[in-house]
Design an enzyme around this catalytic site. Structure first.
Site, PDB file in Angstrom:
ATOM      1  N   CYS A 180       0.801  -1.235   0.000  1.00  0.00           N
ATOM      2  CA  CYS A 180       0.000   0.000   0.000  1.00  0.00           C
ATOM      3  C   CYS A 180       0.834   1.287   0.000  1.00  0.00           C
ATOM      4  CB  CYS A 180      -0.981   0.021   1.167  1.00  0.00           C
ATOM      5  SG  CYS A 180      -1.296  -1.537   1.954  1.00  0.00           S
ATOM      6  N   ARG A 237       6.676 -11.241   5.378  1.00  0.00           N
ATOM      7  CA  ARG A 237       6.094 -11.063   6.706  1.00  0.00           C
ATOM      8  C   ARG A 237       6.675 -12.090   7.653  1.00  0.00           C
ATOM      9  NH1 ARG A 237      -0.257 -10.060   5.090  1.00  0.00           N
ATOM     10  NH2 ARG A 237       0.160  -8.251   3.756  1.00  0.00           N
ATOM     11  N   GLN A 249       1.425 -10.851  -3.569  1.00  0.00           N
ATOM     12  CA  GLN A 249      -0.009 -10.540  -3.538  1.00  0.00           C
ATOM     13  C   GLN A 249      -0.453 -10.064  -4.905  1.00  0.00           C
ATOM     14  OE1 GLN A 249       0.256  -7.538  -0.311  1.00  0.00           O
ATOM     15  NE2 GLN A 249      -1.364  -8.733   0.653  1.00  0.00           N
ATOM     16  N   ASP A 275      -2.200  -7.573  -5.696  1.00  0.00           N
ATOM     17  CA  ASP A 275      -2.655  -6.453  -4.895  1.00  0.00           C
ATOM     18  C   ASP A 275      -3.116  -5.308  -5.785  1.00  0.00           C
ATOM     19  OD1 ASP A 275      -3.132  -5.208  -2.546  1.00  0.00           O
ATOM     20  OD2 ASP A 275      -1.037  -5.013  -1.935  1.00  0.00           O
ATOM     21  N   HIS A 304      -4.814  -1.048  -5.331  1.00  0.00           N
ATOM     22  CA  HIS A 304      -5.381   0.021  -4.511  1.00  0.00           C
ATOM     23  C   HIS A 304      -6.160   0.955  -5.411  1.00  0.00           C
ATOM     24  CE1 HIS A 304      -2.193  -1.669  -2.019  1.00  0.00           C
ATOM     25  NE2 HIS A 304      -3.068  -1.450  -1.053  1.00  0.00           N
ATOM     26  N   LYS A 339     -15.049  -4.345   5.316  1.00  0.00           N
ATOM     27  CA  LYS A 339     -14.549  -5.128   4.184  1.00  0.00           C
ATOM     28  C   LYS A 339     -15.520  -6.216   3.755  1.00  0.00           C
ATOM     29  CE  LYS A 339     -12.133  -8.365   7.160  1.00  0.00           C
ATOM     30  NZ  LYS A 339     -11.136  -9.404   7.252  1.00  0.00           N
ATOM     31  N   HIS A 350      -8.303  -1.228  -0.593  1.00  0.00           N
ATOM     32  CA  HIS A 350      -7.317  -2.283  -0.871  1.00  0.00           C
ATOM     33  C   HIS A 350      -8.104  -3.465  -1.393  1.00  0.00           C
ATOM     34  CE1 HIS A 350      -4.546  -0.707   2.418  1.00  0.00           C
ATOM     35  NE2 HIS A 350      -5.700  -0.302   2.861  1.00  0.00           N
TER      36      HIS A 350
HETATM   37 ZN   LIG Z   1      -3.126  -2.433   0.723  1.00  0.00          ZN
END
Ligand SMILES: [Zn+2]
Ligand SMILES: [Zn+2]
Length: 645
Positions: free
Chosen positions: A337, A366, A384, A386, A388, A472, A518
């Site tokens: 992010c 992580r 990910q 991912d 945004h 979410k 996200h």
């Molecule tokens: Zn994010």
């Protein structure tokens, strides 16, 4: 004689003598209910069927249809286990023995470890005791007497429990024949009905789950009321074992985890790499089609950035430690992010540019404790899928809908047709626990709810399940053997736009803060790959399969023809393996089957002469001869349409 009034679930009332038991009432209602009854509920509390009722109350007689009653049944099975173990090994010390999902465990301290042979013996003893239909009886014992009883039999862990948990002068115990246990109960009336169980394994555990406490051996058992349920459960376990992605990953040479590199870090082998490339190529094309911009961001960035984002505070325990470069601290990224936010912030944005959708197959690291790592499903480094989305309030519902529809595409293309949707909202009781204003939350939750309603998507509303920075939507897909997997997530964020002071110039010429979402569809490439391996049981559809067809000449005589066909197929763009080994055809077919290659093309004299191939499919078997050109056309169509077969 004094009577009491019993109110049954259908509202019917009965006057019965004080001291009547639930079992007696069950017999009066119907012999069948009396036979099936396991336990009773009065005023919300579970009690033994044999407990005399001493006041007017509501009463439900519970059978195996009630999940609470099944847990009582399993708890009684745990007692049966302890009774059997004490008969065989009188010196063991007892811990606790609760029911769990699908069964029970009981924990013991014993010098020697329990072996698989011991488990067999114990299981046989359990069946023996069950067959005697021994009653489970409740006894109330004064606390000092209870402690004395356990001290005399050297049951120090039980002493500890009585000391801690017995708050009344009289302590409740249950006996099953010679076995006696400090237990609140309730239990089923006797052991006779406990037939459908199987001792599964022994696992070490610390007393009370606390590190440093004595080590217990937990014997785990699966247990159901009906044999059919146990059989189904065991079959499902077998099936899950057969599909285990760690085993298949090695057998099919897809990936590995290397001790020299460290736990939780995935090495994608060439065959896994082919699948990943297909998956990612598909996804990138779809992202572009859905109006996303593809970006790339660095893997290490100044620690300072993570201070702005707040990760060094609330996310610290999940991050790898910082590293120093030229007296500056840098941080390996746990999330993408902040990187995408920096791209957004790289210049002043106008409302005309919104929505901005930045997507990245972003690799993050992580810190997960080594104990929780699991194959591809729980790792320390992963990529990910991912994205945004930065947008204005009036754009948000359409963006959410696009995300959910995109998730459906993913489900469909990869062959999942069942899913569960959850909407996680804030806990209305604790408004202070969240970032963002009440108004923002209400607007965001309404946007999610409206979108799901408009799309006619059934969902479960989960108050209190939202993360602190926003509500979410989570999508769990259900795999081939009915297991749910949490993958897609679409999350609002009120926190980061504020922390990074994000803004855009609105139509009115003044500055506004954009909304930020996200979202990830697969979650991570690694995890989704793991789910796919298990869902397909390793048999990837042709568009993903590392090898799409194996060319199998029946003998060396047809090598030339086989080479020509293989080349023709390669020229058509297929991934082909030519099995030139000097092996019997049967062996070649077996190996291709084991590698789960979709098609085997068998070539002999007839085929060479006619310019055909004899087609065999890994699950449909023999499909007969076909001209090479025809096979090429068919397979091209199967790949183009991403058919799951
Ligand atoms: Zn994010
Ligand atoms: Zn108990």
């Amino acid at each position: 004689m004094e009577t009491i009034q019993i109110t049954l679930p259908d509202g019917a009332k009965r006057e019965v003598p004080n001291g009547t038991t639930a079992a007696q009432i069950a017999r009066e209602i119907s012999p069948r209910l009396a036979k099936e009854a396991l336990v009773a509920r009065t005023n919300g509390e579970l009690i033994d069927l044999s407990r005399p009722l001493d006041r007017s109350t509501t009463l439900s007689i519970l059978t195996a249809k009630d999940p609470d009653a099944v847990q009582v049944f399993r708890h009684s099975a745990a007692h049966l286990l302890a009774a059997a173990v004490l008969e065989l090994y009188p010196n063991v010390k007892l811990g606790i023995g609760p029911p769990i999902e699908n069964g029970f465990f009981y924990e013991f301290v014993r010098e020697e470890p329990f072996t698989p042979e011991d488990l067999e013996k114990i299981e046989a003893k359990m069946h023996e005791l069950a067959a005697k239909d021994i009653p489970n009886e409740r006894k109330l014992i004064p606390k000092p007497e209870a402690l004395d009883l356990y001290r005399k039999s050297n049951q120090e862990f039980k002493c500890e429990l009585v000391e801690e948990k017995a708050t009344e002068p009289l302590v409740s115990f249950y006996t099953t024949g010679k076995f006696i246990d400090f237990c609140r109960g309730p239990h089923i009336p006797s052991t006779g009905r406990i037939k459908a169980f199987k001792l599964m394994n022994v696992a070490g555990a610390y007393w009370k789950g606390q590190e440093g406490n004595p080590q217990m051996q937990r014997i785990y058992g699966a247990c159901f009321v009906e044999q059919k349920e146990l059989d189904e459960y065991l079959h499902k376990l077998e099936e899950a074992k057969r599909r285990d992605h760690r085993r298949l990953g090695a057998e099919l040479d897809l990936f590995s985890i290397e001790e020299d590199a460290g736990p939780g870090l995935i090495f994608w082998h060439p065959k896994g790499g082919i699948i990943r490339r297909q998956m990612e190529d598909w996804l990138r094309d779809e992202l572009v089609r859905h109006g996303y911009d593809l970006v790339f961001t660095p893997h290490v960035m100044r620690l300072h950035l993570w201070e702005i984002s707040g990760h060094t505070g609330f996310y610290k325990q999940n991050m790898f430690g910082p590293m120093e470069v030229e007296k500056d601290d840098y941080q390996l990224k746990p999330m993408n992010c902040p990187g995408h936010i920096l791209i957004y912030k790289s210049r002043l944005r106008s409302y005309r540019e919104l929505p901005i959708r930045l997507a990245e197959l972003g690799t993050v690291y992580r810190y997960e404790r080594s104990g929780v790592l699991h194959g591809l499903l729980r790792v320390r480094g992963f990529t990910q899928d991912d994205a945004h989305i930065f947008c204005m309030p009036d754009q948000i519902e359409k963006e959410i809908q696009d995300c959910v529809e995109f998730a459906w595409d993913v489900l469909r293309v990869f062959g999942f047709d069942r899913y569960e949707v959850e909407l996680s909202a804030r806990d209305p009781e604790k408004p202070g626990d969240y970032a963002g204003t009440l108004e923002e939350w209400e607007r965001a939750e309404a946007a999610l709810t409206n979108t799901l309603k408009r799309m006619n998507v059934p969902y479960k509303y989960m108050p209190g399940e939202a993360v602190f920075y926003g509500p979410k939507i989570d999508v769990k897909l259900v795999d081939a053997i009915g297991r749910p997997w949490q993958l897609t997530t679409v999350q609002f964020d009120f926190n980061l736009p504020r922390r990074f002071k994000l803004e855009y110039v609105g139509e009115d010429g003044s500055r506004h803060q954009p909304l930020m979402v996200h979202r990830a569809l697969w979650g991570s490439v690694e995890r989704f790959f793991g789910v796919l391996i298990e869902h397909y049981a390793g048999a990837f559809p042709a568009w993903l399969a590392p090898v799409q067809a194996s060319v199998l000449p029946v003998s060396g005589k047809f090598e030339e023809y086989a080479k020509r066909v293989a080349q023709q197929l390669k020229d058509a763009g297929f991934r082909i393996h030519l099995d030139e080994r000097n092996e019997k055809l049967q062996a070649k077919i077996r190996d291709a089957q084991l590698q789960k290659i979709p098609y085997m093309l068998i070539l002999g004299g007839k085929e060479a002469e006619a310019g055909t191939v004899s087609v065999r499919h890994r699950s449909k078997g023999d499909l007969g001869p076909r001209p090479v050109e025809q096979f090429i056309k068919d397979l091209q169509e199967e790949i183009r349409s991403r058919t799951i077969a």
